[in-house]
Design a protein around this motif. Structure first.
Motif, PDB file in Angstrom:
ATOM      1  N   GLY A   1     -37.258   3.418 -26.652  1.00  0.00           N
ATOM      2  CA  GLY A   1     -38.934   3.327 -26.317  1.00  0.00           C
ATOM      3  C   GLY A   1     -38.112   2.721 -24.775  1.00  0.00           C
ATOM      4  O   GLY A   1     -37.728   4.075 -23.896  1.00  0.00           O
TER       5      GLY A   1
ATOM      6  N   ASN B   1     -25.993   0.815 -32.641  1.00  0.00           N
ATOM      7  CA  ASN B   1     -25.126   0.932 -31.917  1.00  0.00           C
ATOM      8  C   ASN B   1     -25.703   2.536 -30.917  1.00  0.00           C
ATOM      9  O   ASN B   1     -24.481   3.160 -30.915  1.00  0.00           O
ATOM     10  CB  ASN B   1     -23.595   0.405 -32.333  1.00  0.00           C
ATOM     11  CG  ASN B   1     -23.924  -1.243 -32.151  1.00  0.00           C
ATOM     12  OD1 ASN B   1     -24.407  -1.522 -31.263  1.00  0.00           O
ATOM     13  ND2 ASN B   1     -23.086  -1.468 -32.941  1.00  0.00           N
ATOM     14  N   TYR B   2     -25.649   3.274 -32.511  1.00  0.00           N
ATOM     15  CA  TYR B   2     -26.365   4.693 -32.780  1.00  0.00           C
ATOM     16  C   TYR B   2     -26.941   5.230 -33.370  1.00  0.00           C
ATOM     17  O   TYR B   2     -27.817   4.373 -34.146  1.00  0.00           O
ATOM     18  CB  TYR B   2     -24.748   5.243 -33.074  1.00  0.00           C
ATOM     19  CG  TYR B   2     -23.807   4.836 -34.346  1.00  0.00           C
ATOM     20  CD1 TYR B   2     -24.219   5.609 -35.756  1.00  0.00           C
ATOM     21  CD2 TYR B   2     -23.261   3.531 -34.578  1.00  0.00           C
ATOM     22  CE1 TYR B   2     -23.873   4.295 -36.667  1.00  0.00           C
ATOM     23  CE2 TYR B   2     -22.317   3.160 -34.822  1.00  0.00           C
ATOM     24  CZ  TYR B   2     -22.889   3.659 -36.406  1.00  0.00           C
ATOM     25  OH  TYR B   2     -22.276   2.641 -37.782  1.00  0.00           O
TER      26      TYR B   2
ATOM     27  N   SER C   1     -38.128  -2.241 -32.704  1.00  0.00           N
ATOM     28  CA  SER C   1     -38.403  -0.578 -32.317  1.00  0.00           C
ATOM     29  C   SER C   1     -39.161  -0.327 -32.731  1.00  0.00           C
ATOM     30  O   SER C   1     -40.015  -0.820 -32.248  1.00  0.00           O
ATOM     31  CB  SER C   1     -37.182  -0.518 -33.568  1.00  0.00           C
ATOM     32  OG  SER C   1     -37.431  -0.191 -34.577  1.00  0.00           O
ATOM     33  N   GLY C   2     -39.517   1.198 -31.860  1.00  0.00           N
ATOM     34  CA  GLY C   2     -39.926   2.467 -32.219  1.00  0.00           C
ATOM     35  C   GLY C   2     -40.006   2.505 -33.871  1.00  0.00           C
ATOM     36  O   GLY C   2     -39.655   2.166 -34.733  1.00  0.00           O
TER      37      GLY C   2
ATOM     38  N   GLY D   1     -39.195   4.912 -35.220  1.00  0.00           N
ATOM     39  CA  GLY D   1     -38.547   6.114 -36.136  1.00  0.00           C
ATOM     40  C   GLY D   1     -37.188   5.014 -36.771  1.00  0.00           C
ATOM     41  O   GLY D   1     -36.470   5.721 -37.688  1.00  0.00           O
ATOM     42  N   ILE D   2     -37.083   3.468 -36.588  1.00  0.00           N
ATOM     43  CA  ILE D   2     -35.437   3.244 -37.142  1.00  0.00           C
ATOM     44  C   ILE D   2     -36.522   2.827 -38.362  1.00  0.00           C
ATOM     45  O   ILE D   2     -35.735   2.165 -39.219  1.00  0.00           O
ATOM     46  CB  ILE D   2     -35.700   1.176 -35.674  1.00  0.00           C
ATOM     47  CG1 ILE D   2     -34.984   2.396 -34.864  1.00  0.00           C
ATOM     48  CG2 ILE D   2     -35.156   0.579 -36.951  1.00  0.00           C
ATOM     49  CD1 ILE D   2     -33.001   2.565 -35.378  1.00  0.00           C
TER      50      ILE D   2
ATOM     51  N   GLU E   1     -36.122   4.911 -40.407  1.00  0.00           N
ATOM     52  CA  GLU E   1     -34.434   4.553 -40.738  1.00  0.00           C
ATOM     53  C   GLU E   1     -33.957   4.556 -42.082  1.00  0.00           C
ATOM     54  O   GLU E   1     -33.019   4.217 -43.201  1.00  0.00           O
ATOM     55  CB  GLU E   1     -33.370   5.122 -39.722  1.00  0.00           C
ATOM     56  CG  GLU E   1     -33.339   5.825 -38.917  1.00  0.00           C
ATOM     57  CD  GLU E   1     -32.098   5.917 -38.135  1.00  0.00           C
ATOM     58  OE1 GLU E   1     -31.171   4.882 -37.931  1.00  0.00           O
ATOM     59  OE2 GLU E   1     -32.748   6.634 -36.662  1.00  0.00           O
TER      60      GLU E   1
ATOM     61  N   THR F   1     -41.277   4.214 -28.847  1.00  0.00           N
ATOM     62  CA  THR F   1     -42.323   4.810 -27.512  1.00  0.00           C
ATOM     63  C   THR F   1     -44.301   4.536 -27.986  1.00  0.00           C
ATOM     64  O   THR F   1     -44.851   4.865 -27.370  1.00  0.00           O
ATOM     65  CB  THR F   1     -42.279   5.711 -26.802  1.00  0.00           C
ATOM     66  OG1 THR F   1     -41.100   6.038 -26.846  1.00  0.00           O
ATOM     67  CG2 THR F   1     -42.598   6.857 -25.808  1.00  0.00           C
TER      68      THR F   1
ATOM     69  N   ARG G   1     -39.492  13.387 -18.909  1.00  0.00           N
ATOM     70  CA  ARG G   1     -39.422  11.589 -18.762  1.00  0.00           C
ATOM     71  C   ARG G   1     -39.012  10.905 -17.274  1.00  0.00           C
ATOM     72  O   ARG G   1     -39.854   9.834 -17.791  1.00  0.00           O
ATOM     73  CB  ARG G   1     -38.107  11.161 -19.601  1.00  0.00           C
ATOM     74  CG  ARG G   1     -38.248  10.533 -21.018  1.00  0.00           C
ATOM     75  CD  ARG G   1     -37.008   9.944 -21.696  1.00  0.00           C
ATOM     76  NE  ARG G   1     -37.766  10.359 -22.719  1.00  0.00           N
ATOM     77  CZ  ARG G   1     -38.270   9.372 -23.568  1.00  0.00           C
ATOM     78  NH1 ARG G   1     -38.060   8.370 -22.550  1.00  0.00           N
ATOM     79  NH2 ARG G   1     -38.276   8.783 -25.059  1.00  0.00           N
TER      80      ARG G   1
ATOM     81  N   GLU H   1     -38.700  12.848 -34.615  1.00  0.00           N
ATOM     82  CA  GLU H   1     -37.679  13.141 -34.246  1.00  0.00           C
ATOM     83  C   GLU H   1     -37.960  14.609 -34.867  1.00  0.00           C
ATOM     84  O   GLU H   1     -38.513  15.472 -35.831  1.00  0.00           O
ATOM     85  CB  GLU H   1     -36.389  12.423 -36.225  1.00  0.00           C
ATOM     86  CG  GLU H   1     -35.895  11.001 -35.335  1.00  0.00           C
ATOM     87  CD  GLU H   1     -35.887  10.966 -34.171  1.00  0.00           C
ATOM     88  OE1 GLU H   1     -34.914  11.209 -34.120  1.00  0.00           O
ATOM     89  OE2 GLU H   1     -35.700  10.583 -33.578  1.00  0.00           O
TER      90      GLU H   1
HETATM   91  N1  LIG Z   1     -27.434   2.350 -29.551  1.00  0.00           N
HETATM   92  C1  LIG Z   1     -28.380   3.033 -29.618  1.00  0.00           C
HETATM   93  N2  LIG Z   1     -28.101   4.880 -28.738  1.00  0.00           N
HETATM   94  C2  LIG Z   1     -28.693   5.559 -29.538  1.00  0.00           C
HETATM   95  N3  LIG Z   1     -29.674   5.931 -30.188  1.00  0.00           N
HETATM   96  C3  LIG Z   1     -30.606   5.509 -30.978  1.00  0.00           C
HETATM   97  C4  LIG Z   1     -29.410   3.700 -31.051  1.00  0.00           C
HETATM   98  N4  LIG Z   1     -30.078   2.993 -31.750  1.00  0.00           N
HETATM   99  C5  LIG Z   1     -30.899   3.999 -32.400  1.00  0.00           C
HETATM  100  N5  LIG Z   1     -30.914   4.665 -31.656  1.00  0.00           N
HETATM  101  C6  LIG Z   1     -31.629   6.004 -32.117  1.00  0.00           C
HETATM  102  O1  LIG Z   1     -33.350   5.637 -30.982  1.00  0.00           O
HETATM  103  C7  LIG Z   1     -34.048   6.429 -31.784  1.00  0.00           C
HETATM  104  C8  LIG Z   1     -35.403   6.377 -31.373  1.00  0.00           C
HETATM  105  O2  LIG Z   1     -35.973   4.848 -32.168  1.00  0.00           O
HETATM  106  P1  LIG Z   1     -37.272   4.443 -31.673  1.00  0.00           P
HETATM  107  O3  LIG Z   1     -37.360   4.599 -33.378  1.00  0.00           O
HETATM  108  O4  LIG Z   1     -36.376   2.363 -32.310  1.00  0.00           O
HETATM  109  O5  LIG Z   1     -37.929   4.665 -30.620  1.00  0.00           O
HETATM  110  P2  LIG Z   1     -38.954   5.490 -29.818  1.00  0.00           P
HETATM  111  O6  LIG Z   1     -38.832   4.769 -29.122  1.00  0.00           O
HETATM  112  O7  LIG Z   1     -39.809   5.791 -31.849  1.00  0.00           O
HETATM  113  O8  LIG Z   1     -37.869   6.823 -29.419  1.00  0.00           O
HETATM  114  P3  LIG Z   1     -37.977   7.326 -28.501  1.00  0.00           P
HETATM  115  O9  LIG Z   1     -38.081   6.367 -27.279  1.00  0.00           O
HETATM  116  O10 LIG Z   1     -36.341   8.477 -28.479  1.00  0.00           O
HETATM  117  O11 LIG Z   1     -39.265   8.330 -28.111  1.00  0.00           O
HETATM  118  C9  LIG Z   1     -33.855   7.090 -33.445  1.00  0.00           C
HETATM  119  O12 LIG Z   1     -33.746   7.757 -33.661  1.00  0.00           O
HETATM  120  C10 LIG Z   1     -32.127   6.154 -33.402  1.00  0.00           C
HETATM  121  O13 LIG Z   1     -31.840   6.756 -34.577  1.00  0.00           O
END
Ligand SMILES: Nc1ncnc2c1ncn2[C@@H]1O[C@H](COP(=O)(O)OP(=O)(O)OP(=O)(O)O)[C@@H](O)[C@H]1O
Length: 515
Positions: A145, A174-175, A198-199, A201-202, A205, A231, A298, A476
């Motif tokens: 987000g 971290n990734y 998180s969003g 996506g996590i 996962e 987001t 963005r 994703e």
């Molecule tokens: N430390 C990090 N550095 C880079 N990417 C990361 C990290 N931690 C998590 N991610 C990735 O960030 C992505 C988005 O995660 P999340 O679902 O929390 O946010 P989102 O708001 O839905 O996505 P976005 O902001 O990308 O639209 C996931 O694919 C996750 O694997």
């Protein structure tokens, strides 16, 4: 034959004893009553005229409590001033919007330490019977987000978790796919739930990590939770909306603390030997294009989606292809029957031919392999493109402001398909605007039905001999049909073109929910 149990008396549920004590509540004399559901008090003595009976519902008004000597200190979390103790200001970050709860404290001073202990025990028993978690594992994405995950955890989540006396462990990601790794190896015996800050996506996962474990069948039952720091946040919006609660950070945290759970369908998304598990949605066409391609704008902030939606609607793309599906009961009239030859080979959907409904599953490991669609009695039907957008969802909301599948249920065992057929660009623009409240599904250009299983056979963009679309699952990219766009992206899980099959496992996962 007569049922030997018939007429047998079922012993009544043991009722918790109601405790009654003379007390002082926030300094004023009162008589307090503690039942299994509520703590109530009525002013006595000089304070008798200052107000009537007050009460706190233990389930929905109390975050936690402490016993300190003769005092029982309750951390409250109420809508409005139910305590009669005046409304203390909310600590920073703990909500305050319309309909939001506010934190407060009620101190009940008893006549003896024994009485305070006795009341503490009774409340503890009540919380245990509600299934309130005691130990939680938090996964925080500092990157999702607006990159506020770490701050949200510190200022919005921790104060409530500490007030509820929940022990916690926190780990940041971290990734990419780190959360999947964590869920794949976490010692689950130590926790009552895994919470993603998180969003969406996590969360996905984590589901994938749990289902890759050897003990996946137990692991996937661990209650999951989500605090909106991404987001989209469609899952939190769906959970709160289903309970009539407004979307807010504090409501999301309290939903976890209260301990209610609900079952959640898990969708297996399969292409050949490649598998992915989703608890939310898959999109192909207009909405996936807007979601993913608008990333390059963005810098515009939140205006990027509106801007790119307009651009994409005016320059509307249509995609060739076909959707095959097994309708849910009551939806058998949608699409056309498929002349089908059933094959139960495990050779992958990529080898499927016209009309060949091939089950794909992986028996090589002892991880979860998804439900089977081998059943020759399954009646497959089809819809032919061109399509403007294909949305397949297990939940009602894609994000706070987008209701994609108004009839979706968390654990009905079906996926909701919302398919926008070929239409003029002005109609597509109108439909995008009507996604806020879900009313777009009433358009004659939209087919909305429920399915048990579904297969997407994605084709090329109408008018192009090389370019396909984007298939996106929970934000994703799963597959991309325009290779010129992939320079900066990691390798996608699936290829664009071969069929992608979706099947649902009813209520396989568990999620904390306000109700
Ligand atoms: N430390 C990090 N550095 C880079 N990417 C990361 C990290 N931690 C998590 N991610 C990735 O960030 C992505 C988005 O995660 P999340 O679902 O929390 O946010 P989102 O708001 O839905 O996505 P976005 O902001 O990308 O639209 C996931 O694919 C996750 O694997």
């Amino acid at each position: 034959m007569a049922d030997p149990q018939a007429g047998a008396r079922v012993p009544p549920e043991p009722q918790a004893e109601t405790l009654v004590e003379p007390v002082r509540v926030n300094g004023s004399a009162a008589e307090a009553t503690l039942s299994s559901a509520e703590l109530a008090w009525r002013p006595t003595g000089a304070g008798r005229d200052s107000g009537g009976r007050r009460k706190l519902e233990l389930e929905s008004d109390v975050l936690g409590f402490q016993v300190e000597g003769r005092a029982l200190k309750l951390a409250t979390f109420t809508r409005g001033d139910v305590t009669g103790a005046g409304r203390p200001p909310s600590p920073p970050g703990c909500g305050g919007g319309a309909g939001d709860r506010r934190r407060g404290e009620v101190a009940v001073e008893m006549e003896s330490e024994e009485a305070a202990e006795r009341w503490g025990h009774a409340i503890r028993d009540r919380f245990a019977s509600l299934g309130r978690p005691k130990r939680l594992f938090f996964i925080v994405n500092p990157y999702g987000g607006k990159r506020g995950g770490r701050k949200i955890f510190q200022t919005e989540v921790l104060p409530l978790i500490e007030a509820a006396d929940i022990h916690y462990t926190m780990q940041e990601t971290n990734y990419r796919l780190h959360a999947q790794e964590i869920a794949g190896s976490l010692d689950l015996r130590k926790y009552d739930g895994i919470i993603c800050v998180s969003g969406d996506g996590i969360l996905v996962e984590v589901v994938n990590g749990l289902l890759q474990r050897d003990d996946w069948d137990k692991a996937i039952k661990v209650p999951l939770g989500i605090i909106p720091a991404g987001t989209g946040n469609g899952m939190v919006q769906g959970l709160l909306h289903s309970a009539g609660e407004p979307f807010s950070m504090s409501n999301a945290v309290f939903a976890i603390i209260r301990g209610h759970r609900r079952a959640l369908d898990v969708t297996s998304v399969v292409q050949g030997k490649t598998k992915f598990f989703s608890v939310m949605m898959l999109t192909w066409g207009l909405v996936a294009d807007i979601d993913i391609e608008s990333e390059k704008f963005r810098w515009m902030g939140s205006a990027r989606i509106d801007f790119y939606s307009l651009l994409r609607a005016v320059n509307l793309r249509r995609y060739n292809g076909r959707i095959l599906f097994v309708p849910a009961p009551g939806y058998e009239g949608f699409g056309d029957p498929v002349e089908q030859t059933i094959s139960c080979k495990s050779n992958g959907a990529s080898n499927a031919v016209e009309g060949d409904i091939t089950n794909v599953h992986n028996n090589e490991t002892c991880t979860y392999s998804g439900p089977s669609t081998d059943d020759p009695d399954l009646e497959w039907r089809s819809l032919k493109g061109p399509f403007v957008n294909v949305w397949i969802s297990n939940i009602a909301f894609a994000s706070e402001g987008v209701m994609i599948a108004p009839q979706a249920q968390f654990a009905d065992g079906y996926l909701d398909a919302a398919i926008i057929k070929d239409c003029p660009w002005s109609v597509a623009l109108g439909l995008l605007l009507r996604m806020k409240d879900g009313s777009y599904i009433e358009s004659p250009y939209v087919e909305y039905f429920k399915v048990k299983a579904l297969r997407i056979e994605p084709g090329l963009r109408v008018g192009s001999s090389t370019i396909g679309g984007i298939i996106d699952s929970d934000g994703e990219v799963l597959a991309r049909g325009d290779r010129s766009q992939t320079k900066e992206e990691p390798e996608h899980l699936m290829a664009y073109g071969p069929p992608i099959q979706l099947t649902v496992d009813q209520g396989l996962a568990t999620i904390f929910s306000p109700r």
